[in-house]
Design a protein around this motif. Structure first.
Motif, PDB file in Angstrom:
ATOM      1  N   TYR A 121      80.385  42.068  18.765  1.00 28.83           N
ATOM      2  CA  TYR A 121      79.940  41.558  17.466  1.00 28.83           C
ATOM      3  C   TYR A 121      78.729  42.344  16.961  1.00 28.83           C
ATOM      4  N   SER A 122      77.791  42.618  17.834  1.00 25.58           N
ATOM      5  CA  SER A 122      76.563  43.303  17.432  1.00 25.58           C
ATOM      6  C   SER A 122      76.837  44.713  16.939  1.00 25.58           C
ATOM      7  N   TYR A 123      77.701  45.448  17.628  1.00 20.86           N
ATOM      8  CA  TYR A 123      78.037  46.803  17.184  1.00 20.86           C
ATOM      9  C   TYR A 123      78.792  46.768  15.857  1.00 20.86           C
ATOM     10  N   ARG A 124      79.683  45.826  15.716  1.00 25.80           N
ATOM     11  CA  ARG A 124      80.412  45.704  14.447  1.00 25.80           C
ATOM     12  C   ARG A 124      79.457  45.363  13.316  1.00 25.80           C
ATOM     13  N   ARG A 125      78.478  44.533  13.598  1.00 29.68           N
ATOM     14  CA  ARG A 125      77.503  44.152  12.575  1.00 29.68           C
ATOM     15  C   ARG A 125      76.685  45.351  12.124  1.00 29.68           C
ATOM     16  N   ILE A 126      76.326  46.227  13.046  1.00 29.95           N
ATOM     17  CA  ILE A 126      75.544  47.410  12.694  1.00 29.95           C
ATOM     18  C   ILE A 126      76.298  48.308  11.721  1.00 29.95           C
ATOM     19  N   PHE A 140      77.812  57.204  14.679  1.00 25.42           N
ATOM     20  CA  PHE A 140      78.993  57.864  14.160  1.00 25.42           C
ATOM     21  C   PHE A 140      79.881  58.428  15.267  1.00 25.42           C
ATOM     22  N   MET A 141      79.374  58.494  16.499  1.00 28.55           N
ATOM     23  CA  MET A 141      80.211  58.963  17.598  1.00 28.55           C
ATOM     24  C   MET A 141      81.258  57.927  17.994  1.00 28.55           C
ATOM     25  N   LEU A 142      81.043  56.658  17.631  1.00 30.66           N
ATOM     26  CA  LEU A 142      82.011  55.614  17.966  1.00 30.66           C
ATOM     27  C   LEU A 142      83.249  55.730  17.074  1.00 30.66           C
ATOM     28  N   GLY A 159      85.511  51.239  17.526  1.00 33.02           N
ATOM     29  CA  GLY A 159      85.916  51.563  18.892  1.00 33.02           C
ATOM     30  C   GLY A 159      85.070  50.908  19.957  1.00 33.02           C
ATOM     31  N   VAL A 160      84.798  49.633  19.826  1.00 30.30           N
ATOM     32  CA  VAL A 160      84.084  48.856  20.841  1.00 30.30           C
ATOM     33  C   VAL A 160      84.874  47.577  21.060  1.00 30.30           C
ATOM     34  N   SER A 161      85.247  47.305  22.299  1.00 34.70           N
ATOM     35  CA  SER A 161      86.091  46.143  22.581  1.00 34.70           C
ATOM     36  C   SER A 161      85.642  45.442  23.853  1.00 34.70           C
ATOM     37  N   ALA A 162      86.180  44.245  24.044  1.00 38.81           N
ATOM     38  CA  ALA A 162      85.849  43.429  25.217  1.00 38.81           C
ATOM     39  C   ALA A 162      87.138  42.917  25.846  1.00 38.81           C
ATOM     40  N   PRO A 163      87.699  43.644  26.799  1.00 32.91           N
ATOM     41  CA  PRO A 163      88.930  43.184  27.451  1.00 32.91           C
ATOM     42  C   PRO A 163      88.758  41.890  28.239  1.00 32.91           C
ATOM     43  N   ASP A 164      87.523  41.588  28.638  1.00 32.75           N
ATOM     44  CA  ASP A 164      87.226  40.302  29.275  1.00 32.75           C
ATOM     45  C   ASP A 164      85.759  39.996  29.041  1.00 32.75           C
ATOM     46  N   ARG A 166      83.142  40.054  30.765  1.00 38.17           N
ATOM     47  CA  ARG A 166      82.096  40.864  31.399  1.00 38.17           C
ATOM     48  C   ARG A 166      82.300  42.361  31.225  1.00 38.17           C
ATOM     49  N   THR A 167      83.209  42.761  30.353  1.00 32.17           N
ATOM     50  CA  THR A 167      83.508  44.191  30.201  1.00 32.17           C
ATOM     51  C   THR A 167      83.401  44.621  28.743  1.00 32.17           C
ATOM     52  N   VAL A 168      82.621  45.662  28.506  1.00 27.65           N
ATOM     53  CA  VAL A 168      82.501  46.266  27.178  1.00 27.65           C
ATOM     54  C   VAL A 168      83.023  47.697  27.266  1.00 27.65           C
ATOM     55  N   VAL A 169      83.963  48.040  26.395  1.00 28.80           N
ATOM     56  CA  VAL A 169      84.554  49.376  26.381  1.00 28.80           C
ATOM     57  C   VAL A 169      84.215  50.061  25.060  1.00 28.80           C
ATOM     58  N   MET A 170      83.716  51.285  25.155  1.00 27.77           N
ATOM     59  CA  MET A 170      83.409  52.075  23.964  1.00 27.77           C
ATOM     60  C   MET A 170      84.289  53.307  23.931  1.00 27.77           C
ATOM     61  N   GLU A 171      84.947  53.505  22.793  1.00 27.21           N
ATOM     62  CA  GLU A 171      85.776  54.687  22.588  1.00 27.21           C
ATOM     63  C   GLU A 171      85.072  55.612  21.599  1.00 27.21           C
ATOM     64  N   LEU A 172      84.929  56.876  21.974  1.00 26.94           N
ATOM     65  CA  LEU A 172      84.206  57.841  21.160  1.00 26.94           C
ATOM     66  C   LEU A 172      85.153  58.836  20.496  1.00 26.94           C
ATOM     67  N   ASN A 173      84.694  59.432  19.399  1.00 27.47           N
ATOM     68  CA  ASN A 173      85.466  60.481  18.748  1.00 27.47           C
ATOM     69  C   ASN A 173      85.446  61.754  19.576  1.00 27.47           C
ATOM     70  N   GLU A 174      84.288  62.064  20.140  1.00 28.30           N
ATOM     71  CA  GLU A 174      84.096  63.244  20.958  1.00 28.30           C
ATOM     72  C   GLU A 174      83.133  62.909  22.094  1.00 28.30           C
ATOM     73  N   PRO A 175      83.154  63.675  23.178  1.00 33.00           N
ATOM     74  CA  PRO A 175      82.180  63.442  24.243  1.00 33.00           C
ATOM     75  C   PRO A 175      80.761  63.498  23.680  1.00 33.00           C
ATOM     76  N   THR A 176      79.943  62.536  24.071  1.00 31.07           N
ATOM     77  CA  THR A 176      78.573  62.444  23.546  1.00 31.07           C
ATOM     78  C   THR A 176      77.628  62.239  24.722  1.00 31.07           C
ATOM     79  N   PRO A 177      77.075  63.321  25.259  1.00 33.14           N
ATOM     80  CA  PRO A 177      76.247  63.224  26.462  1.00 33.14           C
ATOM     81  C   PRO A 177      75.025  62.317  26.312  1.00 33.14           C
TER      82      PRO A 177
END
Length: 227
Positions: A121-126, A140-142, A159-164, A166-177
């Motif tokens: 929710y917080s990332y979506r709000r941003i 913008f990397m998300l 690209g931020v989800s919660a499969p359960d 206790r788990t937060v998954v972030m999907e990026l457009n490109e690798p972001t060190p």
């Protein structure tokens, strides 16, 4: 905790947070009973524009927000990313998927459980254009952030989800060190959906505001102090 700082008689702002805990320093232990409240003074240089982390991180509110909220990661003694609300994380081989595992039994200051959905929710709000956060450019990397900002996709497509819980998954457009460094800063702390949806922009008022860090907001006197 208090933050006093003045500048040639100009604005004086004190952030005051009451800390009730065991006194750890030997010198303080000799001077003060461990059962008594301890006040620590810390200063800011002016009245913070907001205490909403999605809006005010990077402003005069930063030291106050850092005391009240904790993101997925924190900063270790060496300033490198360290576990925060997340106890561990994994990075995919292609560097485009980050998976964070939250600590068990996390709670907001009102006692309500804090789950992975709160971070989503917080990332979506941003990135939601209606929020008008000044921080959105940092994310913008998300996946789909730019499309959401342009109104082409809804915030739910971020690209931020919660499969359960206790788990937060972030999907990026490109690798972001530097992603872990970013997440260790204040820009990515969670905000309480259940409070924001009930109180709107007034959710940061004393007696209403809910946080997940070491301290919570008790009182605020404009141009004087925040406690």
């Amino acid at each position: 905790m208090q933050f006093p700082l003045s500048n040639s008689g100009k604005l004086r702002t004190t952030a005051k947070v009451w800390l009730c805990c065991l006194v750890l320093a030997t010198g303080l232990a000799n001077a003060q009973s461990a059962s008594e409240p301890m006040i620590i003074n810390r200063g800011t240089s002016g009245e913070p524009p907001s205490l909403d982390p999605n809006m005010a991180a990077g402003t005069l509110a930063a030291p106050i927000i850092s005391d009240m909220f904790q993101g997925l990661l924190a900063r270790g003694p060496d300033s490198r990313p360290a576990p925060g609300a997340a106890e561990s994380w994994e990075i995919s081989e292609d560097g485009k998927t980050y998976t964070f595992k939250l600590r068990p039994n996390l709670r907001w200051s009102d006692g309500r459980p804090l789950t992975a959905d709160d971070f989503v929710y917080s990332y979506r709000r941003i990135v939601d254009p209606q929020t008008a956060s000044r921080l959105v450019g940092l994310f913008f990397m998300l996946k789909n952030t730019r499309e959401i900002m342009e109104g082409k996709l809804p915030p739910e497509e971020l690209g931020v989800s919660a499969p359960d819980d206790r788990t937060v998954v972030m999907e990026l457009n490109e690798p972001t060190p530097y992603l872990l460094e970013l997440i260790g800063n204040l820009q990515a702390v969670p905000v309480p959906r259940h409070v924001i949806e009930e109180h709107g922009s007034g959710w940061t008022r004393p007696g209403v505001m809910v946080s997940n860090g070491a301290f919570y907001l008790d009182e605020r006197v404009p141009q004087s102090y925040i406690g």
